[in-house]
Write a protein that holds these residues in place. Sequence first.
Motif, short mmCIF file in Angstrom:
data_model
loop_
_atom_site.label_atom_id
_atom_site.label_comp_id
_atom_site.label_asym_id
_atom_site.label_seq_id
_atom_site.Cartn_x
_atom_site.Cartn_y
_atom_site.Cartn_z
N ASP A 197 -9.61 5.46 1.81
CA ASP A 197 -9.88 6.67 2.61
C ASP A 197 -9.13 6.61 3.95
O ASP A 197 -8.56 7.60 4.40
CB ASP A 197 -11.38 6.82 2.88
N LYS A 248 -6.23 8.91 5.51
CA LYS A 248 -6.37 9.48 6.86
C LYS A 248 -5.08 9.22 7.65
O LYS A 248 -4.59 10.10 8.36
CB LYS A 248 -7.57 8.83 7.56
N ASN A 300 -10.65 1.21 -4.38
CA ASN A 300 -10.64 1.65 -2.98
C ASN A 300 -9.77 0.80 -2.06
O ASN A 300 -9.82 0.93 -0.85
CB ASN A 300 -12.07 1.72 -2.41
#
Length: 463
Positions: free
Chosen positions: A61, A65, A38
Motif C-alpha cells: 500500500d 502511495k 503485501n
Amino acid sequence: MAYYSKDYDLYLGSTQSFCHLCGNVHKLVDTQIVSKDNEVFLRKFCPKCGESMIKISSDLDYYRKCESYIKAPDLPEFYNTKVVRGCPFDCGVCPQHQNHPCLALFNITDECNMKCNICYFSSEPNKGNHRSMEDIKLMLSNLLKVESQPDLIQVTGGEPSIHPQIMEILRYLKKSPVRHLMLNTNGIRIVENEKFVKELKSLGGGFEVYLQFDSLNSDTLRNIRARDMKQIRLKALAMLEKYAISTTLVCVVKKNLNDKEIPDIIEFSRNYRCVRGVVFQPVQSAGRVEAKDDYRITLSEIRSIIVADEKNPFTCEDMIPLPCDPHKIGVGYGAKKMIDGKAQIYPVTGKIPKEIVTNHAGTIAFEQDRAFIKTIIETVSLDTAMGENILKDKIKQKLFCCWPSFLAPSDMGYENVFRIVIMEFSDIYNFDSTNIKRECNFMIEPHKIIPFSTYNMGIKFSQ
Ligand code: SF4
Ligand code: SF4
C-alpha cells in the motif's frame, strides 16, 4: 486453464537492475517489480546466475502511495555529460536525469580519524587527499551551473572537520548562494575542541551540524563504528546544545541490530533544543560494508517502526513520501514546542493536502521556503484543536517577525522544527534504473556531479 505463479501475486512493472548474486555492476539485468503477500520485490533475470528475488518494500500500500506522490520533475539547469552508454553509466549529471540536486555533497577529504565498519568511502586515518581551496571553488562553480540557487550543501569526507582549512571552506560556501549549509561529522572534534565549536557557531543561521548518531548502545556502536562512540556522541550533543547549534542526527540502520532502537532514538533526541530532527538511513552495500542480505532493511520497514511507536506523534498520515524521490525518501515534519524541558511535537505533514505537497517545487529543506510555510499556516489554521492553535500562533509570530527577509530556519524559531527523514540509497540489491533517475543527493566534483548511490556502487562511467 489459468495458471498462477507461486512466487508472486501481482506484476507491477519492469525495470533494470544489477545481479547481487554475481555482483556485476557493469551489466544491467532485466528485472520485474512484483508483489507477494503485501510485500514488493525486484525479480531479476541474470543470464549467468538465473532468477532471484530481493525485497524492496514491506508494504504494498505504501509502495502504491509513493507512486501516487510522483510530481513534475524539477530538472538540472545544465548537463555535464551526454547519453552514450545509457543510465547509469553516463553519470553525470546526464540529460536522462529527472531531478536536480536537493542535497549537494562536497567531499573535502578521504582521511578520517575513525575506521568505521560501514564506511561507504572506505575512509581511514592517514589516507590524506585533502581537497584544495582551488578544488572547492571548482566544485562550487560546477554546482552553480547545474543549480543556480542550491538548497543544501553538505560538507563531508572522510571526516571533514580534520581538514586543515575546514573553517575557510565553510565560510566560503556560506557566502555562496546556497540556502543551507551542513557539516557532516562523527563529533570527535566537537568534543575535543571547544574553540572549533565557537567558530561553527559564528557561521550563524542557515548552518547546521549533521551528527552521526546510530545508537545509544555501546555494543551496537562497536558493531557499526568499530569503537564505542557513546560518550563522544553524548558529549558532542551536549556541546551543540550549549552553543545552540542547529543539529540533525543521522542513524545508519541495520536490521536486527539498531532497528529496534528507532523509537528510543526519536524519544531521546526530541528533548534537545538543538536537535531539529533525525535521519534514518538503511545501510547501503558500498565501501567497507560487506555485501550481505541479512542486515538489509527497507525504508518501509523503518517507517512501520516509526508509525507503530506510540511515544512519538507521527502517524501513517504524517510519514509521507517526498514527491521528488518518493520511493527513496520518506518525511514527517512537525512543529516543536518545549514545555518544562519536554518537547511537544505537532506533526504538520499529515494535515497538508497531497495536491499541495506534490505541486510544490522539490526541496528537502521545506522550512526555509516562505511559500511552503505559508501553506502550512493556512492549512493548520483550519484546525481548531488547542495544540494546533499554539502551533499556528507560534509559527505565524515568528514568520511575521522576520517577514519579508525569511532566509534561514533559525529565523523561524530555532527550536520550532522537528523532522523525521528516512533516506534509502540504491545499491546492488535494490538498484532500479527508473528510481535512480530521481535521486536528489549528488556528489559534487570539479567537472561532474554524480548521484550519491551510483558514485558508491563502483560503476565504471563512460565519461
Ligand atoms: S543516474 Fe542519472 S546522471 Fe547517472 S546516468 Fe542515470 S540518469 Fe544519468
Ligand atoms: S563513516 Fe564517517 S566517521 Fe566512519 S570512517 Fe567513514 S568517514 Fe570516518
